[in-house]
Design a protein around this motif. Structure first.
Motif, PDB file in Angstrom:
ATOM      1  N   LEU A   1      -6.147  10.389   2.159  1.00 46.09           N
ATOM      2  CA  LEU A   1      -5.958   9.053   1.594  1.00 46.09           C
ATOM      3  C   LEU A   1      -6.055   7.982   2.680  1.00 46.09           C
ATOM      4  O   LEU A   1      -6.763   6.983   2.522  1.00 46.09           O
ATOM      5  CB  LEU A   1      -4.605   8.952   0.893  1.00 46.09           C
ATOM      6  CG  LEU A   1      -4.424   7.587   0.254  1.00 46.09           C
ATOM      7  CD1 LEU A   1      -4.974   7.560  -1.151  1.00 46.09           C
ATOM      8  CD2 LEU A   1      -2.991   7.134   0.270  1.00 46.09           C
ATOM      9  N   THR A   2      -5.361   8.200   3.801  1.00 38.60           N
ATOM     10  CA  THR A   2      -5.400   7.165   4.850  1.00 38.60           C
ATOM     11  C   THR A   2      -6.795   7.077   5.460  1.00 38.60           C
ATOM     12  O   THR A   2      -7.231   6.009   5.861  1.00 38.60           O
ATOM     13  CB  THR A   2      -4.369   7.425   5.958  1.00 38.60           C
ATOM     14  OG1 THR A   2      -4.585   8.714   6.515  1.00 38.60           O
ATOM     15  CG2 THR A   2      -2.954   7.296   5.441  1.00 38.60           C
ATOM     16  N   SER A  15      -2.340  13.164   2.136  1.00 38.78           N
ATOM     17  CA  SER A  15      -2.100  11.823   2.683  1.00 38.78           C
ATOM     18  C   SER A  15      -3.083  11.534   3.815  1.00 38.78           C
ATOM     19  O   SER A  15      -3.500  10.399   4.025  1.00 38.78           O
ATOM     20  CB  SER A  15      -0.656  11.698   3.173  1.00 38.78           C
ATOM     21  OG  SER A  15      -0.402  12.632   4.180  1.00 38.78           O
ATOM     22  N   THR A  43       2.458   1.823  -3.488  1.00 41.94           N
ATOM     23  CA  THR A  43       1.577   2.191  -4.594  1.00 41.94           C
ATOM     24  C   THR A  43       0.797   3.471  -4.319  1.00 41.94           C
ATOM     25  O   THR A  43       0.640   4.302  -5.199  1.00 41.94           O
ATOM     26  CB  THR A  43       0.562   1.071  -4.873  1.00 41.94           C
ATOM     27  OG1 THR A  43      -0.064   0.721  -3.639  1.00 41.94           O
ATOM     28  CG2 THR A  43       1.242  -0.149  -5.459  1.00 41.94           C
ATOM     29  N   LEU A  44       0.292   3.632  -3.106  1.00 45.75           N
ATOM     30  CA  LEU A  44      -0.635   4.734  -2.850  1.00 45.75           C
ATOM     31  C   LEU A  44       0.005   5.931  -2.169  1.00 45.75           C
ATOM     32  O   LEU A  44      -0.256   7.080  -2.508  1.00 45.75           O
ATOM     33  CB  LEU A  44      -1.807   4.239  -1.979  1.00 45.75           C
ATOM     34  CG  LEU A  44      -2.703   3.189  -2.615  1.00 45.75           C
ATOM     35  CD1 LEU A  44      -3.746   2.706  -1.621  1.00 45.75           C
ATOM     36  CD2 LEU A  44      -3.384   3.778  -3.838  1.00 45.75           C
ATOM     37  N   LEU A  45       0.864   5.651  -1.150  1.00 47.55           N
ATOM     38  CA  LEU A  45       1.311   6.760  -0.306  1.00 47.55           C
ATOM     39  C   LEU A  45       2.567   7.443  -0.803  1.00 47.55           C
ATOM     40  O   LEU A  45       2.731   8.645  -0.638  1.00 47.55           O
ATOM     41  CB  LEU A  45       1.527   6.249   1.126  1.00 47.55           C
ATOM     42  CG  LEU A  45       0.229   6.076   1.894  1.00 47.55           C
ATOM     43  CD1 LEU A  45       0.392   5.151   3.063  1.00 47.55           C
ATOM     44  CD2 LEU A  45      -0.285   7.431   2.356  1.00 47.55           C
ATOM     45  N   LEU A  70       0.826  -1.204   0.000  1.00 47.70           N
ATOM     46  CA  LEU A  70       0.000   0.000   0.000  1.00 47.70           C
ATOM     47  C   LEU A  70       0.860   1.253   0.000  1.00 47.70           C
ATOM     48  O   LEU A  70       0.574   2.231  -0.691  1.00 47.70           O
ATOM     49  CB  LEU A  70      -0.926   0.001   1.236  1.00 47.70           C
ATOM     50  CG  LEU A  70      -2.084  -0.988   1.203  1.00 47.70           C
ATOM     51  CD1 LEU A  70      -2.827  -0.980   2.527  1.00 47.70           C
ATOM     52  CD2 LEU A  70      -3.045  -0.652   0.072  1.00 47.70           C
ATOM     53  N   LEU A  73      -8.687   5.018   3.111  1.00 41.07           N
ATOM     54  CA  LEU A  73      -8.172   3.653   3.211  1.00 41.07           C
ATOM     55  C   LEU A  73      -8.771   2.932   4.434  1.00 41.07           C
ATOM     56  O   LEU A  73      -9.139   1.752   4.362  1.00 41.07           O
ATOM     57  CB  LEU A  73      -6.650   3.709   3.328  1.00 41.07           C
ATOM     58  CG  LEU A  73      -5.868   2.444   3.018  1.00 41.07           C
ATOM     59  CD1 LEU A  73      -6.173   1.962   1.623  1.00 41.07           C
ATOM     60  CD2 LEU A  73      -4.371   2.726   3.153  1.00 41.07           C
TER      61      LEU A  73
END
Lengths: 409, 290
Positions: free
Chosen positions: B96-97, B93, B80-82, B77, B100
């Motif tokens: 995003l988290t 971020s 790819t994402l952070l 994760l 997530l």
């Protein structure tokens, strides 16, 4: 050019079609008597609602096999309340106004039960409560049209309270969920133990959804009660029972509570299946032969054992049928008056003792099955009934329920 | 009085979960400047992974492997994402988290259902060490929880204090730019911090499942006190956040003696009191994340 090809499916369709024609052509002698059931088929209480409906279905078939009532067949229509008051009321209205039901049954939740009872009264329709336990249903909020089969919270407290006090002692500790139902249980159990000359050493109200009960259990263990009562339900009850067992408290004091359902116990992990509770009916009763016949038939039909919920549905339909026969009429007031004092025959009561609707508050004087959870030889046998407390002994005297029945003039 | 001491000790057990979570949060925060709101989701995924594994190979293998599996997932994760967000506004971020966290919890709900599932622990662990004494609440399992939490804390401390890797991690926590300028691959350090943080969350998850029961919402209820612990201990201090977790647990245990509902409340009271005296928390450093 289109040519008809004779296929196996085509033949079947043809046969089916003509069978339907033949059946519907055979005019029914008289219209059916329609009964509506409103209960939860989705949400947390879905399993309970389904069992009530299955019991009711079986009773409808039984009545019809015997030729129905007043020469007419019974027909049962069911609607899902999703345990929501507004949905339940709306479904009942639909059943009355569109489907023309003449009697109604229903609901697991106390809140919805009260609302349905009121709605049915607006339509001047006899309503049988098949699942709600709040005292008010046959107490302050009782109505001429409403009759209740399950026990009230006070009946449960009275029934198990005396046994707990005699067997284990009169010093109790209470852990209850922190909302209205939990408070009222705390109140009725406190009254019971104080009347018996005992006392509550301490009581903790824990928010719903708590997963760690160690702090309150630490307090409870310190108080050294004879009996630890917990009224948690669902995931909360799994958590607290599991922690009680891990701490070994079940070996130091009796663990008990009020109403417990077969459906809940079966969902518990094996190690948390402990405690003294009240059931409202149980499928193993060696001294009542009628129960075995009923259980065998139920098992053949549904491939599972009947629970208290199944019996509620079964008894509700039979109560209506018997009352209509007794009144020899479908008139709501006449049927309600026939229900008052109506005693259920053993094949419907399915328990020892005299089981009848009390005239003063319309509460069924049904026995309370007090006992403890344990694993029997049959995987479905989870409960040992120690005593069936007669309804008359468990219920508060008619003058003390706060109920006054007033018929419409 | 004696009962209060017992409650304090009992609170230490729930404090162990908060400490593990807060330490992971602090590791991730120091190295990547990301406030990982998905940490509760990590814990739930770790717990359910443990549930599946314990069904296959038993509890002890689950305890060993589930945190490792979760660490691998976290690395994926992070990569790819952070990683693309490190140089951007911290708000991105954070969002995003947060997303997530919702996704992870909802996936668990879809797969395992909204109601809790029974998580079995070995029978030998589920009994009191000192039955019948005032210490009956110390079941073997709870002792294991405290011991593993202490051991994990100790190992992280040793890693940071006495290894070359730990030196880099500490340096990165202090000043990423300089460390990067000196030729160290800071990206890889960030990945490592994520993996380590997730490992601790997975460990807490499996342990909590055995004690509190397994349900999709368990992460959320454990995460809030852990954030409080992070701030209480002082943002930027790894040891502080760990201690903060234990303190928060003890405070809520103590309050539970007076009213069950007060134990949630006590967490915030102790935070307010500490911040009044030490605005940066117990061991907070000036200038970090300010």
């Amino acid at each position: 050019m289109l040519r008809y090809r004779l296929t196996r499916r085509g033949v079947l369709k043809l046969g089916f079609g003509s069978a339907v024609l033949a059946l519907s052509g055979q005019a029914q002698p008289r219209e059916t008597i329609r009964v509506g059931y409103v209960g939860p088929f989705s949400g947390v209480y879905a399993a309970l609602g389904r069992n009530e409906l299955e019991g009711a279905r079986m009773a409808v078939d039984d009545v019809n096999v015997q030729g129905g009532v007043l020469g007419r067949r019974l027909e049962l229509l069911a609607e899902d309340s999703a345990t929501k008051t507004d949905v339940g009321v709306q479904k009942l209205r639909k059943l009355v106004e569109r489907d023309r039901i003449q009697f109604s049954l229903g609901e697991v939740s106390s809140g919805v039960s009260l609302a349905l009872s009121q709605t049915a009264a607006e339509y001047k329709m006899v309503h049988i409560v098949t699942g709600g336990h709040a005292d008010d249903i046959t107490g302050k909020s009782c109505r001429w049209n409403t009759f209740r089969i399950p026990t009230s919270a006070t009946m449960e407290a009275n029934a198990i309270g005396r046994l707990l006090a005699e067997r284990f002692g009169k010093n109790w500790y209470i852990i209850t969920p922190d909302y209205a139902y939990g408070w009222s249980l705390q109140e009725s159990f406190t009254q019971v133990v104080e009347r018996l000359g005992g006392r509550v050493l301490g009581a903790d109200r824990v928010p719903l959804g708590t997963s760690d009960y160690s702090a309150v259990l630490l307090k409870a263990a310190r108080a050294k009660p004879d009996v630890l009562l917990t009224f948690q339900a669902g995931d909360d009850s799994v958590a607290i029972l599991k922690q009680i067992v891990q701490f070994g408290l079940d070996k130091q004091m009796a663990i008990a509570g009020g109403l417990q359902e077969w459906e809940n116990i079966v969902a518990l992990p094996k190690e948390a299946r402990i405690g003294w509770w009240t059931f409202e009916w149980y499928w193993i009763q060696p001294n009542v032969p009628e129960v075995k016949a009923f259980v065998d038939r139920y098992r053949r039909r549904y491939r599972k054992v009947p629970t208290a919920r199944s019996w509620f549905g079964y008894a509700a339909i039979w109560s209506l049928a018997l009352a209509i026969r007794k009144a020899n009429s479908l008139d709501a007031v006449k049927v309600a008056q026939a229900l008052e004092g109506l005693e259920l025959p053993r094949s419907v009561a399915l328990q020892p003792g005299r089981v009848y609707y009390r005239k003063e508050d319309h509460q069924l004087m049904t026995g309370v099955f007090v006992g403890y959870v344990r694993q029997g030889q049959d995987p479905d046998d989870l409960f040992e009934v120690v005593r069936v407390v007669p309804g008359e002994e468990a219920a508060p005297p008619p003058g003390k329920t706060g109920c006054r029945i007033v018929y419409p003039s | 009085m004696e009962l209060l001491l017992l409650q304090l000790l009992n609170g230490l057990v729930s404090g162990a979960f908060y400490a593990l979570l807060a330490l992971g949060l602090a590791l991730i925060l120091s190295l990547t400047r990301i406030i990982n709101l998905a940490h509760g989701g990590f814990l739930v995924v770790g717990a359910y992974l443990g549930y599946v594994l314990s069904g296959l190979w038993g509890f002890y293998w689950a305890l060993l492997l589930a945190p490792l599996g979760l660490a691998l997932l976290a690395v994926a994760l992070e990569a790819t994402l952070l990683r693309p967000l490190y140089r951007r506004d911290p708000l991105e971020s954070l969002l995003l988290t947060f997303g997530l966290a919702l996704v992870l919890e909802e996936v668990i709900r879809l797969v395992f259902g909204p109601v809790g599932v029974p998580f079995r622990i070995p029978e030998a662990l589920g009994s009191p060490l000192f039955p019948g004494t005032p210490f009956f609440f110390l079941t073997r399992y709870r002792v294991l929880v405290i011991a593993l939490a202490l051991l994990a804390g100790l190992l992280v401390f040793l890693l940071l204090r006495y290894t070359r890797l730990g030196l880099y991690l500490r340096a990165g926590a202090q000043d990423r730019e300089i460390l990067s300028a000196l030729g160290t691959d800071v990206g890889r350090l960030s990945t490592l911090a994520f993996a380590l943080g997730a490992y601790l969350a997975g460990l807490a998850g499996v342990l909590a499942a055995g004690q509190l029961g397994l349900s999709p919402a368990m992460g959320t209820s454990l995460l809030m006190p852990s954030f409080v612990a992070l701030i209480l201990g002082g943002v930027g201090s790894l040891g502080g956040s760990y201690l903060g977790g234990l303190l928060v647990g003890m405070a809520s245990g103590l309050a539970g003696q007076f009213a069950a509902a007060a134990s949630e409340f006590a967490v915030y009271v102790i935070l307010a009191l500490v911040l009044l005296v030490r605005p940066r928390g117990l061991f907070g450093k000036e200038g970090f994340f300010e």
